[in-house]
Design a protein around this motif. Structure first.
Motif, short mmCIF file in Angstrom:
data_model
loop_
_atom_site.label_atom_id
_atom_site.label_comp_id
_atom_site.label_asym_id
_atom_site.label_seq_id
_atom_site.Cartn_x
_atom_site.Cartn_y
_atom_site.Cartn_z
N ASP A 263 71.33 22.85 67.17
CA ASP A 263 71.24 24.16 66.56
C ASP A 263 69.82 24.69 66.62
N ASP A 264 68.85 23.81 66.33
CA ASP A 264 67.45 24.23 66.34
C ASP A 264 67.01 24.67 67.73
N SER A 265 67.54 24.03 68.75
CA SER A 265 67.08 24.31 70.10
C SER A 265 68.02 25.21 70.88
N SER A 266 69.08 25.72 70.22
CA SER A 266 70.04 26.54 70.94
C SER A 266 69.42 27.84 71.42
N ILE A 267 68.57 28.42 70.58
CA ILE A 267 67.83 29.62 70.99
C ILE A 267 66.38 29.22 71.24
N VAL A 268 65.89 29.54 72.42
CA VAL A 268 64.50 29.24 72.77
C VAL A 268 63.81 30.57 73.04
N VAL A 269 62.92 30.98 72.15
CA VAL A 269 62.23 32.27 72.31
C VAL A 269 61.27 32.20 73.49
N GLY A 270 60.90 33.37 73.98
CA GLY A 270 60.02 33.43 75.14
C GLY A 270 58.72 32.68 74.94
N ALA A 271 58.15 32.80 73.74
CA ALA A 271 56.86 32.15 73.45
C ALA A 271 56.93 30.65 73.57
N ASN A 272 58.12 30.08 73.35
CA ASN A 272 58.27 28.63 73.41
C ASN A 272 58.44 28.10 74.84
N GLN A 273 58.59 28.99 75.80
CA GLN A 273 58.76 28.59 77.19
C GLN A 273 57.41 28.67 77.91
N ILE A 274 56.48 27.87 77.40
CA ILE A 274 55.09 27.93 77.87
C ILE A 274 54.99 27.69 79.37
N GLU A 275 55.85 26.82 79.89
CA GLU A 275 55.77 26.48 81.31
C GLU A 275 56.02 27.69 82.20
N LYS A 276 56.68 28.74 81.67
CA LYS A 276 56.98 29.91 82.48
C LYS A 276 55.84 30.91 82.55
N TYR A 277 55.04 30.98 81.48
CA TYR A 277 53.99 32.01 81.48
C TYR A 277 52.57 31.47 81.54
N LEU A 278 52.40 30.17 81.27
CA LEU A 278 51.05 29.61 81.33
C LEU A 278 50.42 29.77 82.71
N PRO A 279 51.16 29.57 83.81
CA PRO A 279 50.55 29.77 85.14
C PRO A 279 50.08 31.20 85.36
N LEU A 280 50.70 32.17 84.66
CA LEU A 280 50.31 33.58 84.81
C LEU A 280 48.99 33.87 84.08
N LEU A 281 48.57 32.94 83.23
CA LEU A 281 47.34 33.13 82.43
C LEU A 281 46.17 32.31 82.96
N LYS A 282 46.44 31.46 83.92
CA LYS A 282 45.42 30.56 84.43
C LYS A 282 44.25 31.34 85.03
N ASP A 283 43.05 30.98 84.60
CA ASP A 283 41.80 31.58 85.09
C ASP A 283 41.76 33.09 84.83
#
Length: 442
Positions: free
Chosen positions: A47-67
């Protein structure tokens, strides 16, 4: 003698079998209890992990912030869920961390934080001017988007020059903007107005915008009059109904697609979607999105009760049941069995009808709404007209909230809820067709 031995042997055998049976039942019961407990724990984790907000999907946006030099639009609702603890007895009190703190721990170069209405820590009153400052925890400069300017200034986000102010004397330049706010799906909730101005500033400065999407707790229905453009304000900037049924990410796509930004500019937009979400998914917010929306019930009632902000009726600011009670000090009816007295508190330094007893309803146990409720508004208008005719019921803010003069005129003319809603039907159908083009979720 031989019979007695035989009888005793049989009796002993029976007793052993009964004992074994009882032991088996006991073991089975214990085992079933353990299985049930394990299933409950697994269910809780699921139940806790059924919804994953965008902010919690760090692997998807961290590369877009690199450098990159990063700007973040955030407030107290911009939370990331930590990994579920391995210990079954782990406390849930320390389950979340702030997006800004998380990004800093990952060595992301945050240059500036921009905060909406209520401020970065979310404690300012509704409508209260918020000042620029320095975040005491991180030392980051905080630029208010609900103070001197509601739109980021070019020198705050892009130009390579000194941004002179009381809070900083350094280069305030960014390469990418991250937007993470918890919306509640109502047109007059100003986070979508902040979204508009952030998108516009990013488009003009040629800065890409990453939206970390979150569920809309009122995303399960669409209702209300369509805003007429002659009544635009910061509590209503676009021709949409009061309840629009879209997430922040979907709404940003609509702003772009309908070319609502100044000069028809469009923002370079990336949306990190919510996992396992539909518009009918029930979502309990982990933290209140603003000071006067303390729980899920208040959030559900908010689109219907916010109309009272444009009247002489209190909706509980200055109590511990904000947007869950409604009342007026000007009349008392037998059916108005609930009484409350607004007093200054966090998020309401000067509440309407401060220190006056208000008579009305406690709506905190009402069934969840799937449409706007106008009956309470109409009832209080009629009571005011009958029992306090010298007290003006509507004020100028009501038209801004409604996005049209027609709603006030209809109530004053004596139309009932069904007659009023019938006049919204055509506009809502047109909006739904437009909305369909920008949906990310079912």
């Amino acid at each position: 003698m031989r019979f007695n031995v035989f009888k005793n042997t049989v009796l002993l055998f029976v007793l052993v079998m009964i004992s074994c049976a009882n032991l088996s039942k006991s073991e089975a019961k214990t085992k079933n209890t353990e299985v049930t407990k394990k299933d409950e724990i697994l269910k809780q984790v699921q139940d806790d992990s059924s919804i994953v907000v965008g902010a919690n999907q760090i692997e998807k946006y961290l590369p877009l912030l690199k450098d990159k030099r990063v700007g973040v639009v955030a407030n107290q609702s911009s939370l990331i869920e930590k990994q579920i603890a391995s210990s079954l007895e782990a406390s849930r009190n320390n389950k979340y961390t702030h997006l800004v703190d998380s990004l800093l721990s990952l060595k992301v170069n945050i240059s500036i934080v921009l905060s909406p209405e209520h401020g970065f820590r979310g404690t300012a009153d509704a409508g209260e001017k918020v000042k620029d400052g320095i975040d005491s925890k991180t030392g980051l400069p905080i630029v208010s988007l609900y103070g001197d300017n509601k739109k980021p200034k070019l020198e705050q986000i892009k130009e390579t020059k000194k941004y002179e102010s009381d809070i900083n004397k350094g280069i305030m330049q960014i390469d990418v903007m991250v937007f993470d706010l918890q919306d509640v799906g109502a047109r007059f909730y100003t986070y979508i107005s902040t979204l508009h101005y952030v998108m516009e500033a990013c488009a003009e400065a040629n800065i890409p915008l990453i939206i970390l999407d979150r569920p809309n707790p009122n995303g399960h229905y669409i209702d209300g009059p369509i805003l007429e453009m002659e009544h635009t304000s910061f509590v209503g900037m676009h021709p949409i109904p009061v309840v629009h049924g879209m997430t922040i990410g979907e709404y940003a796509k609509m702003i772009n697609g309908e070319k609502w930004l100044k000069n028809n500019v469009q923002c370079a937009l990336t949306v990190i979607p919510v996992k396992h979400y539909t518009h009918n998914t029930n979502y309990n917010l982990p933290i209140k999105p603003s000071p006067n929306l303390p729980n899920d019930k208040a959030i559900n009632l908010y689109p219907s009760l916010c109309f009272f902000e444009g009247t002489n009726v209190s909706i509980g600011r200055g109590t511990n049941k904000q947007f869950q009670v409604v009342g007026s000090p000007y009349y008392y009816l037998k059916r108005h069995t609930y009484e409350f007295t607004p007093e200054p508190n966090e998020g309401a330094k000067h509440p309407k009808h401060q220190d006056k007893a208000c008579h009305g309803y406690d709506l905190s146990n009402e069934k969840s709404l799937n449409s706007l409720n106008l009956k309470w508004l109409i009832e209080f208008y009629k009571a005011n007209k009958q029992y306090a005719p010298n007290e003006k019921f509507f004020n100028a803010f009501f038209t801004k909230l409604a996005g049209t003069k027609k709603l006030q005129q209809q109530i004053e003319a004596g139309l009932n809820e069904y007659e009023i809603k019938a006049t919204w039907k055509e506009g809502l159908e047109t909006f739904k067709q437009t909305r369909e083009k920008y949906l990310i979720y079912e």
